[in-house]
Every structure is written in structure tokens, then in C-alpha cells.
Design a protein around this motif. Sequence first.
Motif, PDB file in Angstrom:
ATOM      1  N   THR A 199       0.833  -1.208   0.000  1.00  0.00           N
ATOM      2  CA  THR A 199       0.000   0.000   0.000  1.00  0.00           C
ATOM      3  C   THR A 199       0.860   1.248   0.000  1.00  0.00           C
ATOM      4  OG1 THR A 199      -1.811  -1.112   1.154  1.00  0.00           O
ATOM      5  CG2 THR A 199      -1.730   1.285   1.315  1.00  0.00           C
ATOM      6  N   GLU A 200       1.977   1.210   0.739  1.00  0.00           N
ATOM      7  CA  GLU A 200       2.850   2.370   0.837  1.00  0.00           C
ATOM      8  C   GLU A 200       3.473   2.713  -0.514  1.00  0.00           C
ATOM      9  OE1 GLU A 200       2.846  -0.161   2.921  1.00  0.00           O
ATOM     10  OE2 GLU A 200       1.992   0.850   4.682  1.00  0.00           O
ATOM     11  N   VAL A 201       3.883   1.685  -1.265  1.00  0.00           N
ATOM     12  CA  VAL A 201       4.481   1.919  -2.583  1.00  0.00           C
ATOM     13  C   VAL A 201       3.437   2.479  -3.543  1.00  0.00           C
ATOM     14  CG1 VAL A 201       5.526   0.822  -4.597  1.00  0.00           C
ATOM     15  CG2 VAL A 201       6.288   0.197  -2.297  1.00  0.00           C
ATOM     16  N   VAL A 202       2.240   1.906  -3.521  1.00  0.00           N
ATOM     17  CA  VAL A 202       1.159   2.394  -4.380  1.00  0.00           C
ATOM     18  C   VAL A 202       0.836   3.846  -4.038  1.00  0.00           C
ATOM     19  CG1 VAL A 202      -1.262   2.086  -5.043  1.00  0.00           C
ATOM     20  CG2 VAL A 202       0.197   0.087  -4.683  1.00  0.00           C
ATOM     21  N   HIS A 203       0.765   4.146  -2.746  1.00  0.00           N
ATOM     22  CA  HIS A 203       0.500   5.514  -2.300  1.00  0.00           C
ATOM     23  C   HIS A 203       1.559   6.476  -2.802  1.00  0.00           C
ATOM     24  CE1 HIS A 203       1.465   8.708   0.679  1.00  0.00           C
ATOM     25  NE2 HIS A 203       0.182   8.968   0.568  1.00  0.00           N
ATOM     26  N   LEU A 258      -6.461   2.346 -12.870  1.00  0.00           N
ATOM     27  CA  LEU A 258      -5.327   2.618 -11.985  1.00  0.00           C
ATOM     28  C   LEU A 258      -4.665   1.324 -11.535  1.00  0.00           C
ATOM     29  CD1 LEU A 258      -6.507   5.521  -9.629  1.00  0.00           C
ATOM     30  CD2 LEU A 258      -4.735   5.608 -11.397  1.00  0.00           C
ATOM     31  N   ALA A 259      -5.488   0.326 -11.190  1.00  0.00           N
ATOM     32  CA  ALA A 259      -4.943  -0.957 -10.752  1.00  0.00           C
ATOM     33  C   ALA A 259      -4.142  -1.606 -11.876  1.00  0.00           C
ATOM     34  CB  ALA A 259      -6.077  -1.878 -10.302  1.00  0.00           C
ATOM     35  N   ALA A 260      -4.663  -1.512 -13.109  1.00  0.00           N
ATOM     36  CA  ALA A 260      -3.944  -2.077 -14.247  1.00  0.00           C
ATOM     37  C   ALA A 260      -2.661  -1.315 -14.513  1.00  0.00           C
ATOM     38  CB  ALA A 260      -4.842  -2.050 -15.486  1.00  0.00           C
ATOM     39  N   LEU A 271      -0.785   0.241 -12.393  1.00  0.00           N
ATOM     40  CA  LEU A 271       0.206  -0.043 -11.358  1.00  0.00           C
ATOM     41  C   LEU A 271       0.511  -1.531 -11.225  1.00  0.00           C
ATOM     42  CD1 LEU A 271      -1.211   2.422  -8.684  1.00  0.00           C
ATOM     43  CD2 LEU A 271       0.944   2.695  -9.919  1.00  0.00           C
ATOM     44  N   GLY A 272      -0.320  -2.360 -11.827  1.00  0.00           N
ATOM     45  CA  GLY A 272      -0.117  -3.804 -11.711  1.00  0.00           C
ATOM     46  C   GLY A 272      -0.420  -4.324 -10.327  1.00  0.00           C
ATOM     47  N   VAL A 273      -1.508  -3.814  -9.718  1.00  0.00           N
ATOM     48  CA  VAL A 273      -1.856  -4.227  -8.355  1.00  0.00           C
ATOM     49  C   VAL A 273      -3.332  -4.609  -8.304  1.00  0.00           C
ATOM     50  CG1 VAL A 273      -0.127  -2.755  -7.284  1.00  0.00           C
ATOM     51  CG2 VAL A 273      -2.428  -1.857  -7.640  1.00  0.00           C
ATOM     52  N   SER A 274      -3.720  -5.225  -7.194  1.00  0.00           N
ATOM     53  CA  SER A 274      -5.123  -5.556  -6.972  1.00  0.00           C
ATOM     54  C   SER A 274      -5.832  -4.321  -6.397  1.00  0.00           C
ATOM     55  CB  SER A 274      -5.246  -6.731  -6.004  1.00  0.00           C
ATOM     56  OG  SER A 274      -4.787  -6.354  -4.712  1.00  0.00           O
ATOM     57  N   ARG A 275      -7.138  -4.425  -6.250  1.00  0.00           N
ATOM     58  CA  ARG A 275      -7.919  -3.281  -5.779  1.00  0.00           C
ATOM     59  C   ARG A 275      -7.691  -2.986  -4.297  1.00  0.00           C
ATOM     60  NH1 ARG A 275     -12.529  -2.701  -9.048  1.00  0.00           N
ATOM     61  NH2 ARG A 275     -13.180  -0.985  -7.681  1.00  0.00           N
ATOM     62  N   THR A 276      -7.273  -4.001  -3.520  1.00  0.00           N
ATOM     63  CA  THR A 276      -7.149  -3.788  -2.068  1.00  0.00           C
ATOM     64  C   THR A 276      -6.095  -2.744  -1.712  1.00  0.00           C
ATOM     65  OG1 THR A 276      -7.936  -6.025  -1.603  1.00  0.00           O
ATOM     66  CG2 THR A 276      -6.709  -4.894   0.151  1.00  0.00           C
ATOM     67  N   PRO A 277      -4.813  -2.889  -2.131  1.00  0.00           N
ATOM     68  CA  PRO A 277      -3.834  -1.843  -1.797  1.00  0.00           C
ATOM     69  C   PRO A 277      -4.165  -0.507  -2.472  1.00  0.00           C
ATOM     70  CG  PRO A 277      -2.882  -3.424  -3.330  1.00  0.00           C
ATOM     71  CD  PRO A 277      -4.181  -4.002  -2.882  1.00  0.00           C
ATOM     72  N   LEU A 278      -4.804  -0.561  -3.642  1.00  0.00           N
ATOM     73  CA  LEU A 278      -5.166   0.681  -4.338  1.00  0.00           C
ATOM     74  C   LEU A 278      -6.195   1.466  -3.537  1.00  0.00           C
ATOM     75  CD1 LEU A 278      -5.046   2.543  -6.803  1.00  0.00           C
ATOM     76  CD2 LEU A 278      -6.824   1.128  -7.851  1.00  0.00           C
ATOM     77  N   ARG A 279      -7.235   0.794  -3.050  1.00  0.00           N
ATOM     78  CA  ARG A 279      -8.270   1.483  -2.273  1.00  0.00           C
ATOM     79  C   ARG A 279      -7.687   2.111  -1.014  1.00  0.00           C
ATOM     80  NH1 ARG A 279     -11.838  -2.862  -3.904  1.00  0.00           N
ATOM     81  NH2 ARG A 279     -11.207  -4.023  -2.039  1.00  0.00           N
ATOM     82  N   GLU A 280      -6.799   1.383  -0.320  1.00  0.00           N
ATOM     83  CA  GLU A 280      -6.201   1.930   0.891  1.00  0.00           C
ATOM     84  C   GLU A 280      -5.300   3.112   0.571  1.00  0.00           C
ATOM     85  OE1 GLU A 280      -5.457   2.827   4.630  1.00  0.00           O
ATOM     86  OE2 GLU A 280      -6.962   1.394   3.931  1.00  0.00           O
ATOM     87  N   ALA A 281      -4.559   3.030  -0.541  1.00  0.00           N
ATOM     88  CA  ALA A 281      -3.709   4.152  -0.953  1.00  0.00           C
ATOM     89  C   ALA A 281      -4.547   5.384  -1.274  1.00  0.00           C
ATOM     90  CB  ALA A 281      -2.877   3.751  -2.173  1.00  0.00           C
ATOM     91  N   LEU A 282      -5.681   5.183  -1.916  1.00  0.00           N
ATOM     92  CA  LEU A 282      -6.576   6.307  -2.231  1.00  0.00           C
ATOM     93  C   LEU A 282      -7.139   6.927  -0.960  1.00  0.00           C
ATOM     94  CD1 LEU A 282      -8.460   4.872  -5.342  1.00  0.00           C
ATOM     95  CD2 LEU A 282      -6.786   6.737  -5.329  1.00  0.00           C
ATOM     96  N   ARG A 283      -7.437   6.093   0.028  1.00  0.00           N
ATOM     97  CA  ARG A 283      -7.913   6.634   1.311  1.00  0.00           C
ATOM     98  C   ARG A 283      -6.829   7.474   1.980  1.00  0.00           C
ATOM     99  NH1 ARG A 283     -11.152   1.756   1.748  1.00  0.00           N
ATOM    100  NH2 ARG A 283      -9.388   0.574   2.581  1.00  0.00           N
TER     101      ARG A 283
END
Length: 245
Positions: free
Chosen positions: A29-33, A56-58, A60-72
Motif C-alpha cells: 500500500t505504501e508503494v502504491v500511495h 489505476l490498478a492495471a 500499477l499492476g496491483v489488486s484493488r485492495t492496496p489501491l483502495r487503501e492508498a486512495l484513502r
Amino acid sequence: MARTGRPGAVPGSPDRDGHDGGAAPELSTEVVHDRLRRAILRGEFDPKVPLSQVKLAARLGVSRTPLREALRMLQREGLIDSEPNRRVRVAELSLADLEQLYASRVLLEALAVRLTVPAYTEADLAELKGALAEMTELTGRDIDQWEAAHQRYHALLRKYAGQRIGLLARNLSDHTGRYRRVYMAEPRAWSAAAQEHAAIVDASTQLARHLARTALTLIALFDPEHEPTPVREALRLVTATAPPP
């Protein structure tokens, strides 16, 4: 044909030891953020266009879970706007945000310079002049490279201000990055910035005036009729209490 790996293993699936069979590990999550934060501060997203979490997930090559937390996390920073049952957007530039950011920087960075300069060594001064020379060389050329040198320059001006002050000042400086890019798009901004950064080495009040000038120029561009009271008051407090040279 010879087969490698665990018999019956699906490419990318975990083996008995929990390893991922060659697939890249999920970004934290920290890297995505951090990646999204840098992109926002560089102005890579249009605030008027909703952000697609799927895209955005595509990207960054990540799933929605770390992306949602990074957006928060970005929303808590004030860089993302989100409403219930609606897509998220990058927060738009605003006069209120601009004033608060620069008024805070005027006060905090002037203090940081006063705490830092008396502790400077010859090596520190040489490094400061080196960053200034790099900024001068990049004037009018590459805004991303200039911004990197600019950040190093200001970091040196608060080098001995203490961890808490340094962290607060760096965060404020990061957030003004989006506004700074608007300012640097003005034809005379490059030459004005070069002269002011050279003068900053001499006094903390010069830093306060430089930051205030940037904010006042931007406010005039946003709304010529607006009275920039927070910035003017911050500058008045700093210059009124400046120690004699």
C-alpha cells in the motif's frame, strides 16, 4: 520436452513453501500511495476527470485492495476528493488551499532557515551552492529535473531545523508542487525564481518574501480581486520579527 518446477504447478501459483512460482510480488500500500502521490503532484491527472480504479490498478499492476487503501491515504492528505457512491477525483487547485499552504510555508521555512544557517559547515554551503548552480543550469529547460534540484536546495535550507520541523516543511513543499508548476509556466517565473533563490542564502526574510511572491503571483492569476490575507499576515509576522543581519 522437459518440464521445470513442481509437477502439476500452475505458472504463477504458490508452491508448497508459499512462493509465487516466478510472479512479481504485490506492491505494498505504501508503494502504491507513493507512486500515485508523485503522479498527482506532477499534475498527471485531470481533476475534472473521475479516476477509474480498474485502470489505476492495471496501470500499477496491483489488486484493488492496496489501491483502495492508498486512495484513502491520499484523501486524508487532501489530494483526493471522494463522495459516497461516486468515483474519486484528484482534488482541484483552489485559492483557499493555495493560501493556507503558502502562509504555512512562509512561517515554518523562515523558522527553519534561522535554525539551520548558524549550524552550516563549509561543506553545507558548498552543497547549497551546488544545488543552486544546478537549478540555474536547468532554468527554462526540464521542469522535472529543475524540481528535483529545487527540492534538494530547500531541504538544505532546513537541514538543521530538527526532524519534526523538517517533516512538516517537506510535506508542505510537496503539496505546493502542483501550484509551483503553474507558477513556473509564467514567462518571467524562471528568471525571478533564479534571482530569488540566489538571494535566499543571505537571509531568512528573503525566503519568506520569495514564497510570498510565488503565492501572491498565483493568487492574482486565480482571482485578481481576491485579498490574500493569510499570506500577507504570515509575511508580516516573519519580517516584523526578523533579527538584524
